[in-house]
Each structure stands twice: as C-alpha cells, then as structure tokens.
Design a protein around this motif. Sequence first.
Motif, short mmCIF file in Angstrom:
data_model
loop_
_atom_site.label_atom_id
_atom_site.label_comp_id
_atom_site.label_asym_id
_atom_site.label_seq_id
_atom_site.Cartn_x
_atom_site.Cartn_y
_atom_site.Cartn_z
N VAL A 118 24.91 7.10 16.65
CA VAL A 118 23.59 7.22 15.83
C VAL A 118 23.01 8.69 15.98
N VAL A 119 22.97 9.37 14.81
CA VAL A 119 22.50 10.78 14.97
C VAL A 119 20.95 10.81 14.46
N LEU A 120 20.59 9.66 13.63
CA LEU A 120 19.05 9.83 13.12
C LEU A 120 18.68 8.40 12.79
N SER A 121 17.37 8.04 13.01
CA SER A 121 17.01 6.83 12.84
C SER A 121 15.62 6.82 11.87
N GLU A 122 15.35 5.81 11.17
CA GLU A 122 14.11 5.78 10.45
C GLU A 122 13.55 4.44 10.70
N THR A 123 12.30 4.21 10.94
CA THR A 123 11.54 2.98 11.10
C THR A 123 10.17 2.81 10.54
N SER A 124 9.93 1.44 9.96
CA SER A 124 8.80 1.38 9.14
C SER A 124 8.38 -0.06 9.46
N GLU A 125 7.10 -0.14 9.73
CA GLU A 125 6.49 -1.78 9.82
C GLU A 125 6.88 -2.37 8.72
N ARG A 126 6.73 -1.85 7.54
CA ARG A 126 6.83 -2.50 6.11
C ARG A 126 8.29 -2.16 5.39
N TRP A 127 8.84 -1.19 5.25
CA TRP A 127 9.99 -1.00 4.39
C TRP A 127 10.52 0.18 4.70
N VAL A 128 11.71 0.53 4.67
CA VAL A 128 12.50 1.74 4.62
C VAL A 128 13.26 1.85 3.24
N GLU A 129 12.80 2.57 2.51
CA GLU A 129 13.59 2.80 1.12
C GLU A 129 14.88 3.53 1.30
N LEU A 130 16.10 2.67 0.79
CA LEU A 130 17.20 3.30 0.49
C LEU A 130 17.33 4.39 -0.62
N ASN A 131 18.10 5.37 -0.39
CA ASN A 131 18.04 6.40 -1.83
C ASN A 131 19.65 7.02 -1.60
N ASP A 132 19.81 7.54 -2.67
CA ASP A 132 21.42 8.48 -2.70
C ASP A 132 21.45 9.97 -2.61
N ASP A 133 20.25 10.29 -1.94
CA ASP A 133 19.82 11.77 -1.46
C ASP A 133 20.39 12.11 -0.34
N PHE A 134 21.21 11.79 0.43
CA PHE A 134 21.94 12.07 1.57
C PHE A 134 22.77 13.21 0.98
N LYS A 135 22.83 14.38 1.47
CA LYS A 135 23.94 15.11 1.26
C LYS A 135 24.47 16.00 2.42
N PRO A 136 25.75 15.81 2.71
CA PRO A 136 26.52 16.52 3.93
C PRO A 136 26.65 17.95 3.38
N LEU A 137 26.45 18.87 4.34
CA LEU A 137 26.82 20.34 4.00
C LEU A 137 27.88 20.97 4.59
N GLU A 138 28.44 21.94 3.76
CA GLU A 138 29.64 22.53 4.45
C GLU A 138 29.48 23.27 5.62
N SER A 139 28.15 23.74 5.74
CA SER A 139 27.76 24.04 7.12
C SER A 139 27.96 23.27 8.48
N GLY A 140 27.94 21.96 7.97
CA GLY A 140 28.00 20.77 9.02
C GLY A 140 26.56 20.08 9.30
N GLY A 141 25.77 20.68 8.79
CA GLY A 141 24.40 20.10 8.45
C GLY A 141 24.33 19.16 7.72
N PHE A 142 23.05 18.65 7.02
CA PHE A 142 22.92 17.68 6.15
C PHE A 142 21.50 17.61 5.52
N ILE A 143 21.32 17.42 4.15
CA ILE A 143 19.90 17.14 3.65
C ILE A 143 19.64 15.73 3.75
N TRP A 144 18.52 15.31 4.20
CA TRP A 144 18.17 13.59 4.38
C TRP A 144 16.72 13.71 3.83
N ALA A 145 16.76 12.55 2.60
CA ALA A 145 15.45 12.10 2.06
C ALA A 145 14.68 10.95 2.87
N SER A 146 13.60 11.29 2.93
CA SER A 146 12.66 10.13 3.65
C SER A 146 11.22 10.02 2.95
#
Length: 326
Positions: free
Chosen positions: A193-221
């Motif tokens: 596990v490299v990242l976690s999101e927690t909410s008392e109500r709702w964690v909204e899923l989306n399609d905006d996770f973008k792995p990068l060629e640098s090895g990093g990534f963009i995360w939408a939250s």
Amino acid sequence: DPSGQAVLAANYGGGSIESVPIKADGSFAPATSSIQHVGSGPNAGRQAGPHAHGVYFHPKNGRAYVADLGTDDIFIFKFDAEKGLLTPNKPKSGRVTAGEGPRHLAFHPSGKFAYVNTEMGLNVVAFTVERNGGLKQLQSLPTLPAGAETKGASTAEIFVRPDGKTLYVQRETRDQKHLDLLAVDPTTGAAKVVLSETSERWVELNDDFKPLESGGFIWASERSGNKHLYLYDKDAKLVRALTSGDWPVHAIESVDEKRGVVAFAASKDSPTEQQLYEVSLKAPGQPKALTAGHGWWGVTMGEHGGAFVGAYSDPSTPPRTGLYGA
C-alpha cells in the motif's frame, strides 16, 4: 475507439455492449451494433446474470475487451470502426477463476500482456495476449496478505505504469469509506500500500489516476472538500498539490510530460461554467485557462495534449464545435 469514430459502452445492469457512432458535430448517431452477453457465475448474489463492467481497446490489435463481472469472462470482439460493427472474436473470451468477478482491465504498453483486477476474488490476474487476440492466464496475484479479512473489501481500478514495471490497483471497502492504492511488481507479485484515503462518509472513485514516466503519479482526491490534483514522486511521497481552492476539478484531459503540464476541465470561476486549464508539473504555479467565455466547454484531447476538439455553449450561444490549439 482509437480512431475517434465511435464510443463503445458497457451496460452493467443488462450485461451488454453497444457501439455508438460519433457524428461530425460531436453528437451521437443511433447505435450500429449491440451484443448481449450470456452466462452467470457461482456467486448467486452477484453473478445471477452477465454484468459488463468496462470496455478496453487493445493498443495494437484493434480488438475490444470487455470485463464481465457476472460471467467471469473477458469477452473479446473485433471492431470495424468504419461500419461501427462488433463481431465476437475466436476465441470469444478469456476467463478468471469462477466466482472472482473481473472488474477492470489494463494492457501492458507492449500490448503483450493484460492485467485484470477481480472484485470478489481481490486478485490481479495476468494474461498473455495471443496472436489471435485470445487471453492465456499467466498468474494470479493477491491484493491482500495471506489470512487477511476479506469481508467488505473490493478492488476498484487498475493501471499500468508507462514503463510496464509497476501495476497500480485501487482497493476499497464496499461502504467506500476507505481506499488504498497498491503498487504491485508483476514479476515477483510483491504488493504494498503506497497511499490511502479515508472519510467518515464517502471516498469518491474517479478515473484521474495518472502514472508518469518519471515513476511518480498524479492522484485526484476530495480530501480538501473539493476534487483536486496532487503530484507524487516515484516513492509515493507527496510533492505538492497541483490545484487547490474552493472549486472542483472535473477531469484530467491529458498529461504532456515533455512539456511538463497536465490539462484538466474545471469549474474554477463559477459552478455554471466549465473551462479547460493547464498547470505545470515542474514548478508550483496557478492554472492557466486555455478556453474563454462564460459557458460550458466539453473537451476531447489526445492523451498527450496538443490540439483539442472543443464544444462550447452558454445561455445565449447554441452549441458550437471546433478544433482548437492548446
């Protein structure tokens, strides 16, 4: 489809897929092809009938692959973009273990491998893509440690890093109050596990996770109260928020790593407007607007940015579509 001539849609409730042509003005023509999936699985509560969960085009062989949670199949179709017609491939599908429920699929950049995350099985299943388009199972990797509690857990999305060396899998609780991002080494099966999101109500899923060629990534939250974009490095450490403020990002439209920018649609100035913006991946800065007006822009961009097809309208302007430079 890759040619931009049609949209393929998966009907989860009915277990079917359709091909819908795109007209020159960007609107849809009547469907030209519709195929009903047939079958069921051993999980009576979730697999009484077919449930097409998503459609994915292979990067090279012109076929469409459809993960069906209800039948444990990844159905395979040849697609004629000019006619908008779907025809079953031979072989017609690849399969996961009965009862696992395939949810989503991602292809290796080479096109030689496909990876499927299973919703009930909580596994990542690796396939080779055969010359005839078929799928041959290679291995199945768990997303939970041995002996871990599986009740209430599910996998959500799956992605492949551009270099093909890492798979990313989203694992969520069924009440959508907790979401984990796992990094999986496809050669060893090691997952963490490299990242976690927690909410008392709702964690909204989306399609905006973008792995990068640098090895990093963009995360939408939505951790700030609005959906915003965050840049992480190759060690999954937060570099900075790319966007912030009392307004929401709607969707990432493209990522241009050569220029070091990400383009996204957002309602930054008014909830009744949507504009296209870009922001730098290289250094902190404010988003730059790429569109103008006080209306709503619908945008279609290439994966790596550049020119885009924009459809604009506002209360006094009927919809108009054109080709624009970013």
